[in-house]
Design a protein around this motif. Structure first.
Motif, PDB file in Angstrom:
ATOM      1  N   VAL A 192      -8.120  11.683  -5.621  1.00 39.12           N
ATOM      2  CA  VAL A 192      -8.638  11.227  -4.334  1.00 39.12           C
ATOM      3  C   VAL A 192      -9.183  12.431  -3.568  1.00 39.12           C
ATOM      4  CG1 VAL A 192      -8.108   9.990  -2.194  1.00 39.12           C
ATOM      5  CG2 VAL A 192      -6.883   9.412  -4.307  1.00 39.12           C
ATOM      6  N   VAL A 193     -10.373  12.286  -3.006  1.00 41.91           N
ATOM      7  CA  VAL A 193     -10.960  13.323  -2.150  1.00 41.91           C
ATOM      8  C   VAL A 193     -11.020  12.775  -0.733  1.00 41.91           C
ATOM      9  CG1 VAL A 193     -12.990  14.728  -1.660  1.00 41.91           C
ATOM     10  CG2 VAL A 193     -12.290  14.342  -4.030  1.00 41.91           C
ATOM     11  N   LEU A 194     -10.447  13.505   0.216  1.00 45.75           N
ATOM     12  CA  LEU A 194     -10.388  13.084   1.615  1.00 45.75           C
ATOM     13  C   LEU A 194     -11.125  14.084   2.494  1.00 45.75           C
ATOM     14  CD1 LEU A 194      -6.566  12.236   1.904  1.00 45.75           C
ATOM     15  CD2 LEU A 194      -8.419  10.614   1.544  1.00 45.75           C
ATOM     16  N   ALA A 195     -11.831  13.565   3.485  1.00 45.51           N
ATOM     17  CA  ALA A 195     -12.405  14.406   4.537  1.00 45.51           C
ATOM     18  C   ALA A 195     -11.720  14.016   5.838  1.00 45.51           C
ATOM     19  CB  ALA A 195     -13.909  14.198   4.646  1.00 45.51           C
ATOM     20  N   HIS A 196     -11.170  14.989   6.537  1.00 48.03           N
ATOM     21  CA  HIS A 196     -10.443  14.706   7.770  1.00 48.03           C
ATOM     22  C   HIS A 196     -10.962  15.588   8.892  1.00 48.03           C
ATOM     23  CE1 HIS A 196      -8.136  18.450   7.444  1.00 48.03           C
ATOM     24  NE2 HIS A 196      -8.058  18.200   6.152  1.00 48.03           N
ATOM     25  N   ALA A 219       0.829  -1.203   0.000  1.00 48.00           N
ATOM     26  CA  ALA A 219       0.000   0.000   0.000  1.00 48.00           C
ATOM     27  C   ALA A 219       0.869   1.260   0.000  1.00 48.00           C
ATOM     28  CB  ALA A 219      -0.923  -0.001   1.214  1.00 48.00           C
ATOM     29  N   THR A 220       0.351   2.323  -0.601  1.00 48.86           N
ATOM     30  CA  THR A 220       1.031   3.609  -0.626  1.00 48.86           C
ATOM     31  C   THR A 220       0.329   4.564   0.326  1.00 48.86           C
ATOM     32  OG1 THR A 220       1.669   3.329  -2.945  1.00 48.86           O
ATOM     33  CG2 THR A 220       1.724   5.564  -2.063  1.00 48.86           C
ATOM     34  N   GLU A 221       1.071   5.171   1.232  1.00 50.76           N
ATOM     35  CA  GLU A 221       0.478   6.140   2.150  1.00 50.76           C
ATOM     36  C   GLU A 221       0.265   7.444   1.410  1.00 50.76           C
ATOM     37  OE1 GLU A 221       2.372   8.437   5.694  1.00 50.76           O
ATOM     38  OE2 GLU A 221       1.558   6.554   6.505  1.00 50.76           O
ATOM     39  N   LEU A 222      -0.987   7.864   1.289  1.00 53.02           N
ATOM     40  CA  LEU A 222      -1.315   9.074   0.549  1.00 53.02           C
ATOM     41  C   LEU A 222      -1.319  10.317   1.416  1.00 53.02           C
ATOM     42  CD1 LEU A 222      -4.254   7.853  -1.730  1.00 53.02           C
ATOM     43  CD2 LEU A 222      -1.840   8.089  -2.315  1.00 53.02           C
ATOM     44  N   TRP A 223      -1.757  10.182   2.646  1.00 52.77           N
ATOM     45  CA  TRP A 223      -1.918  11.373   3.490  1.00 52.77           C
ATOM     46  C   TRP A 223      -1.873  10.952   4.949  1.00 52.77           C
ATOM     47  CZ3 TRP A 223      -5.703  12.374   7.146  1.00 52.77           C
ATOM     48  CH2 TRP A 223      -5.781  13.689   7.630  1.00 52.77           C
ATOM     49  N   ALA A 224      -1.214  11.732   5.749  1.00 50.15           N
ATOM     50  CA  ALA A 224      -1.181  11.500   7.192  1.00 50.15           C
ATOM     51  C   ALA A 224      -0.857  12.825   7.863  1.00 50.15           C
ATOM     52  CB  ALA A 224      -0.137  10.448   7.560  1.00 50.15           C
ATOM     53  N   ALA A 225      -1.518  13.081   8.980  1.00 48.83           N
ATOM     54  CA  ALA A 225      -1.254  14.298   9.737  1.00 48.83           C
ATOM     55  C   ALA A 225      -1.513  14.018  11.211  1.00 48.83           C
ATOM     56  CB  ALA A 225      -2.136  15.451   9.247  1.00 48.83           C
ATOM     57  N   PRO A 226      -0.541  14.249  12.075  1.00 49.94           N
ATOM     58  CA  PRO A 226      -0.741  14.020  13.511  1.00 49.94           C
ATOM     59  C   PRO A 226      -1.908  14.842  14.046  1.00 49.94           C
ATOM     60  CG  PRO A 226       1.583  14.403  13.000  1.00 49.94           C
ATOM     61  CD  PRO A 226       0.804  14.727  11.760  1.00 49.94           C
ATOM     62  N   GLY A 227      -2.727  14.201  14.858  1.00 50.50           N
ATOM     63  CA  GLY A 227      -3.853  14.905  15.462  1.00 50.50           C
ATOM     64  C   GLY A 227      -5.089  14.963  14.602  1.00 50.50           C
ATOM     65  N   TYR A 228      -5.041  14.367  13.413  1.00 45.83           N
ATOM     66  CA  TYR A 228      -6.185  14.374  12.513  1.00 45.83           C
ATOM     67  C   TYR A 228      -6.755  12.964  12.387  1.00 45.83           C
ATOM     68  CZ  TYR A 228      -5.307  19.123  10.853  1.00 45.83           C
ATOM     69  OH  TYR A 228      -5.145  20.481  10.768  1.00 45.83           O
ATOM     70  N   GLY A 229      -8.043  12.880  12.119  1.00 46.17           N
ATOM     71  CA  GLY A 229      -8.691  11.605  11.867  1.00 46.17           C
ATOM     72  C   GLY A 229      -9.378  11.616  10.515  1.00 46.17           C
ATOM     73  N   LEU A 230      -9.396  10.481   9.833  1.00 42.62           N
ATOM     74  CA  LEU A 230     -10.016  10.396   8.515  1.00 42.62           C
ATOM     75  C   LEU A 230     -11.521  10.248   8.671  1.00 42.62           C
ATOM     76  CD1 LEU A 230      -9.391  10.238   5.478  1.00 42.62           C
ATOM     77  CD2 LEU A 230      -9.341   7.753   5.697  1.00 42.62           C
ATOM     78  N   MET A 231     -12.286  11.103   7.966  1.00 43.06           N
ATOM     79  CA  MET A 231     -13.745  11.112   8.044  1.00 43.06           C
ATOM     80  C   MET A 231     -14.396  10.608   6.758  1.00 43.06           C
ATOM     81  SD  MET A 231     -14.350  12.222  11.074  1.00 43.06           S
ATOM     82  CE  MET A 231     -16.085  12.641  10.993  1.00 43.06           C
ATOM     83  N   GLY A 232     -13.610  10.009   5.877  1.00 43.40           N
ATOM     84  CA  GLY A 232     -14.160   9.464   4.643  1.00 43.40           C
ATOM     85  C   GLY A 232     -13.294   9.819   3.455  1.00 43.40           C
TER      86      GLY A 232
END
Length: 302
Positions: A96-100, A71-84
């Motif tokens: 890719v559209v991310l909601a965090h 797998a390729t890590e697309l996005w990560a940010a400390p203190g954030y959670g993925l919402m979809g």
């Protein structure tokens, strides 16, 4: 033929149009010592790549299962959670559209786009969209690389269904191309869905899904060319329980949502149509197996 037919002092020169072999085995003929020769390339194991690898005249047939790479890590940010998240194929890769969610500042802007290459590796930094809190975005590919986003938004504790358009090549917003439900008609916990048919963006959403009654399932048809929107109320008795979802196959479109009372559904209402602008026929209602219920659904072509 080993003869200087055109009298230019050179024998057997010039382009040759003879070929042999199928698919990846195709090869050009060549002239050798006055004879035309053609040797096809060797076939290989068929792969899912749009090429007739085994040279039998068929493309991508009987392809064996191929294990995915890491797998390729697309996005990560400390203190954030993925919402979809959702994605669509665009030129040379994916959008890719991310909601965090920022755990330290809940309710803030949180929608972003990210472009990748064909192998899923990021090719640019994420682009932040909008000024509101959004969760569970759903996206669809439209004409000329336009990508539509359908989502539930929240501004100042007011929820509403909305759709917006982005450029699939850049991941940036297309100016002010946003359409939303009236601000007093929220979409609660039920994520809307969008689907492109030519210049028409079909949009299904639920108004005030957390209320006990008086709710509505709505079907919007937005004409991008004419900048107009037509809304149809599919049901207003509050009996729905799973948000609308679209699928299309061979020129026909299906729109389905769950019935039975929020938050669990026990039946499906399914509309099938060819012309989104025509009046819809009554839906087909399908009951779930006895003692079975569901809170989410996905419609797939078959």
């Amino acid at each position: 033929n080993g003869i200087d037919d055109d009298g230019d002092g050179i024998v057997d020169e010039g382009p040759l149009t003879w070929v042999c072999g199928l698919g990846a085995c195709r090869a050009d003929a060549f002239c050798s010592l006055g004879e035309m020769l053609c040797v096809p390339r060797d076939p290989s194991v068929e792969q899912c790549n749009g090429i007739d690898d085994d040279c039998d005249g068929s493309v991508d047939e009987d392809v064996p299962f191929q294990a995915m790479g890491p797998a390729t890590e697309l996005w990560a940010a400390p203190g954030y959670g993925l919402m979809g998240a959702d994605l669509v194929p665009v030129a040379e890769g994916l959008l890719v559209v991310l909601a965090h969610a920022d755990r330290s500042s809940p309710g803030g802007p949180n929608l972003l786009t990210l472009r990748t290459d064909r192998n899923g590796a990021p090719v640019a930094s994420p682009i932040e969209l909008g000024t509101r809190f959004t969760q569970n975005p759903r996206i669809s590919l439209g004409p000329d690389g336009i990508v539509g986003i359908a989502a539930c938004g929240n501004e100042s504790s007011n929820t509403f269904a909305y759709s917006t358009l982005v450029d699939g090549e850049t991941g940036t917003l297309r100016g002010s191309d946003e359409r939303r439900s009236p601000t007093d008609r929220g979409c609660g916990a039920m994520t809307p869905d969008g689907y492109f048919v030519g210049d028409l963006l079909l949009y299904g959403w639920v108004e005030n899904s957390n209320a006990a009654s008086g709710n509505e399932v709505l079907f919007d048809v937005a004409d991008l060319a004419l900048d107009s929107v037509r809304t149809t109320i599919l049901t207003s008795d509050g009996d729905f329980a799973a948000p609308p979802r679209f699928a299309a196959h061979e020129g026909r479109i299906a729109l389905a949502y769950g019935l039975g009372g929020y938050p669990r559904a026990s039946a499906l209402a399914v509309y099938v149509f060819s012309d989104p602008l025509a009046e819809l026929s009554p839906p087909l209602v399908l009951a779930a197996p006895e003692a079975e219920d569901f809170g989410e659904l996905q419609v797939l072509p078959a």
